[in-house]
Design an enzyme around this catalytic site. Structure first.
Site, PDB file in Angstrom:
ATOM      1  N   THR A 195      -6.151   1.309   7.288  1.00 42.94           N
ATOM      2  CA  THR A 195      -6.339   2.824   6.968  1.00 42.94           C
ATOM      3  C   THR A 195      -7.266   3.360   8.109  1.00 42.94           C
ATOM      4  OG1 THR A 195      -7.348   4.413   5.512  1.00 42.94           O
ATOM      5  CG2 THR A 195      -7.976   1.995   5.371  1.00 42.94           C
ATOM      6  N   ASP A 196      -7.269   4.665   8.298  1.00 41.37           N
ATOM      7  CA  ASP A 196      -8.236   5.302   9.139  1.00 41.37           C
ATOM      8  C   ASP A 196      -9.650   5.355   8.255  1.00 41.37           C
ATOM      9  OD1 ASP A 196      -7.455   7.241   7.076  1.00 41.37           O
ATOM     10  OD2 ASP A 196      -7.067   8.906   8.624  1.00 41.37           O
ATOM     11  N   GLU A 197      -9.637   5.054   7.308  1.00 38.25           N
ATOM     12  CA  GLU A 197     -10.801   5.232   6.419  1.00 38.25           C
ATOM     13  C   GLU A 197     -12.125   4.154   6.789  1.00 38.25           C
ATOM     14  OE1 GLU A 197     -10.998   6.343   2.354  1.00 38.25           O
ATOM     15  OE2 GLU A 197      -8.806   7.143   2.440  1.00 38.25           O
TER      16      GLU A 197
ATOM     17  N   ALA B 241     -14.606  -0.290   2.649  1.00 42.43           N
ATOM     18  CA  ALA B 241     -15.109  -1.620   3.150  1.00 42.43           C
ATOM     19  C   ALA B 241     -14.312  -2.657   2.970  1.00 42.43           C
ATOM     20  CB  ALA B 241     -16.559  -1.782   2.390  1.00 42.43           C
TER      21      ALA B 241
ATOM     22  N   LYS C 276     -11.047  -2.746   2.949  1.00 43.07           N
ATOM     23  CA  LYS C 276     -10.013  -2.643   3.993  1.00 43.07           C
ATOM     24  C   LYS C 276     -10.449  -3.101   5.476  1.00 43.07           C
ATOM     25  CE  LYS C 276      -6.179  -1.784   3.906  1.00 43.07           C
ATOM     26  NZ  LYS C 276      -5.080  -2.781   3.737  1.00 43.07           N
TER      27      LYS C 276
ATOM     28  N   ILE D 169      -0.397 -11.835  -3.739  1.00 46.90           N
ATOM     29  CA  ILE D 169      -0.770 -12.212  -2.378  1.00 46.90           C
ATOM     30  C   ILE D 169      -2.044 -13.294  -2.735  1.00 46.90           C
ATOM     31  CG2 ILE D 169       0.125 -10.635  -0.831  1.00 46.90           C
ATOM     32  CD1 ILE D 169      -2.748  -9.477  -0.448  1.00 46.90           C
TER      33      ILE D 169
ATOM     34  N   TYR E 187     -13.420   0.730  -1.222  1.00 50.21           N
ATOM     35  CA  TYR E 187     -11.870   0.673  -0.841  1.00 50.21           C
ATOM     36  C   TYR E 187     -12.122   0.652   0.831  1.00 50.21           C
ATOM     37  CZ  TYR E 187      -7.839   2.453   1.642  1.00 50.21           C
ATOM     38  OH  TYR E 187      -6.690   2.451   2.152  1.00 50.21           O
TER      39      TYR E 187
ATOM     40  N   ALA F 235       0.163  -4.956   0.644  1.00 49.46           N
ATOM     41  CA  ALA F 235      -0.409  -5.244  -0.522  1.00 49.46           C
ATOM     42  C   ALA F 235      -1.808  -4.910  -0.401  1.00 49.46           C
ATOM     43  CB  ALA F 235      -0.435  -6.649  -0.748  1.00 49.46           C
TER      44      ALA F 235
ATOM     45  N   ASP G 104       5.583  -8.461  -4.561  1.00 50.05           N
ATOM     46  CA  ASP G 104       4.732  -7.348  -5.353  1.00 50.05           C
ATOM     47  C   ASP G 104       4.052  -7.685  -6.731  1.00 50.05           C
ATOM     48  OD1 ASP G 104       3.688  -4.776  -6.523  1.00 50.05           O
ATOM     49  OD2 ASP G 104       4.409  -4.018  -4.672  1.00 50.05           O
TER      50      ASP G 104
ATOM     51  N   VAL H 230      -9.518  20.400  -7.253  1.00 48.24           N
ATOM     52  CA  VAL H 230     -10.050  20.353  -5.950  1.00 48.24           C
ATOM     53  C   VAL H 230     -11.570  19.883  -5.967  1.00 48.24           C
ATOM     54  CG1 VAL H 230     -10.436  21.586  -3.945  1.00 48.24           C
ATOM     55  CG2 VAL H 230      -8.587  22.021  -5.229  1.00 48.24           C
TER      56      VAL H 230
END
Length: 357
Positions: free
Chosen positions: A135-137, A163, A165, A61, A161, A83, A34, A217
């Site tokens: 991620t599910d995003e 994109a 991933k 990495i 982010y 990472a 890390d 919020v």
């Protein structure tokens, strides 16, 4: 002794939970790499200070020579890649960090893994795994009545982010199909639990509530997410690493779809019981609606049927049990919260939320 595994990003929220879980459930050592950016925190690993099976290495990495040296020295039987830069709002303000870590870093890790894997004996080659945590995003946003994301949904990322991933996921897939590298990919829903950096919704709410600060919020608060307790995520990854089919993707979800505002109300109600305000007023009074972030996806939902049907995994925690454990952990670890809320963290909160009211 069992062969070690290499975990990247193992001082971050999910990575640290995974390392602690792995060492509790397995005899195999962990090489933990890390680079200790703002979200990588050695305090997350304090319980492992005297554990000889935990070998921590500070590094990136993106450092090719370091990766090659670690793989040659320790001869791991698997790499688990956590990472990543992982916060949407940060990716909007500083997208290049996400390109460098999530895309270039994953590429360099894959290259090092490929070179190492090609030196192994036939048996060790067959046993080796490269598990990439995503991620599910990457799937984009769902409408209210759309079915939950499955592994065959097309990628439609909407933030720098997601994109970045998505690009890393494609690289992992390509290294399997082009070079034969034995990869596995997981796409998880929103994690929560101990050691989560307080830029994310649930720990931010807890920290701000206890500090008598506003509970921000976004928009109308009706953005829907599937919530996965981090301990369940760790058991899912271990199960996939042990028995997942090479080259496959597995969605890991909690079967807990909730609107952000409902999460806020739940946290407030639980804190009212566990740590009442000195003035006796409800924490809900601290809720402040702020301008929504650009390109905010409306709904994510994970269909975790594949991992259950193929591998027999399903989450052990409901949201009710998981959120109670989470709030209690933060109440019991006030020093951890105080220590991670450094000047850099305060600067970030100021930058992200000032002017949104």
């Amino acid at each position: 002794m069992n062969k070690p595994i290499l975990v990247t990003g193992g001082a971050g929220f999910i990575g640290a939970n995974f390392v602690i879980d792995w060492l509790a459930e397995s005899d195999a050592p962990v090489i933990n790499l890390d680079c200790l950016t703002y979200a990588g925190n050695m305090e997350n690993l304090a319980s492992l200070q005297n554990n000889g099976r935990h070998i921590f290495v500070k590094g990136s990495i993106g450092d090719c020579a370091l990766l090659v040296g670690l793989l040659e020295k320790h001869q791991p039987c698997a790499i688990v890649n956590f990472a990543a830069e992982s916060h949407v709002d940060r990716s909007i303000h500083a997208p290049e960090d996400f390109i460098q870590t999530n895309i270039v870093g994953t590429f360099r890790l894959l290259e090092a893994a490929r070179g190492y894997w090609n030196t192994l004996s036939a048996d060790d080659k067959n046993a080796f795994r490269f598990l990439h945590v995503s991620t599910d995003e990457v799937y984009g946003s769902l409408k209210k009545d759309d079915p939950a994301f499955r592994e065959d949904n097309r990628y439609e990322p909407n933030s720098p982010y997601s994109a970045s991933k998505a690009a890393s996921d494609h690289l992992v897939r390509a290294y399997h199909h082009t070079y034969g590298l034995p990869v596995l990919t997981t796409n998880c829903s929103n994690n929560y639990g101990p050691y989560q950096f307080p830029e994310k919704l649930i720990p931010l709410l807890i920290a701000n509530a206890l500090a008598d600060k506003a509970l921000p919020v976004y928009g109308d608060g009706q953005q829907i997410r599937d919530w996965l307790y981090v301990g369940d995520h760790c058991t899912g990854i271990r199960r996939i690493l042990a028995a997942g089919r090479i080259g496959e993707t597995y969605n890991i979800g909690g079967w807990n779809e909730m609107a952000n505002l409902d999460i806020v109300h739940t946290v407030c109600a639980l804190l009212d019981e566990a740590r009442p305000r000195a003035d006796g007023k409800p924490y809900r009074e601290q809720i402040t609606f702020v301008t929504d972030r650009p390109g905010h996806d409306r709904r994510y939902a994970i269909d975790a049927g594949k991992i259950e049907q193929e591998l027999g995994w399903k989450p052990a925690e409901t949201f009710a049990t998981g959120i109670n454990k989470t709030i209690q952990w933060y109440l019991d670890n006030a020093d951890w919260i105080a220590n991670v809320q450094s000047g850099a963290y305060r600067d970030w909160v100021e930058k992200n939320y000032t002017g949104r009211n």
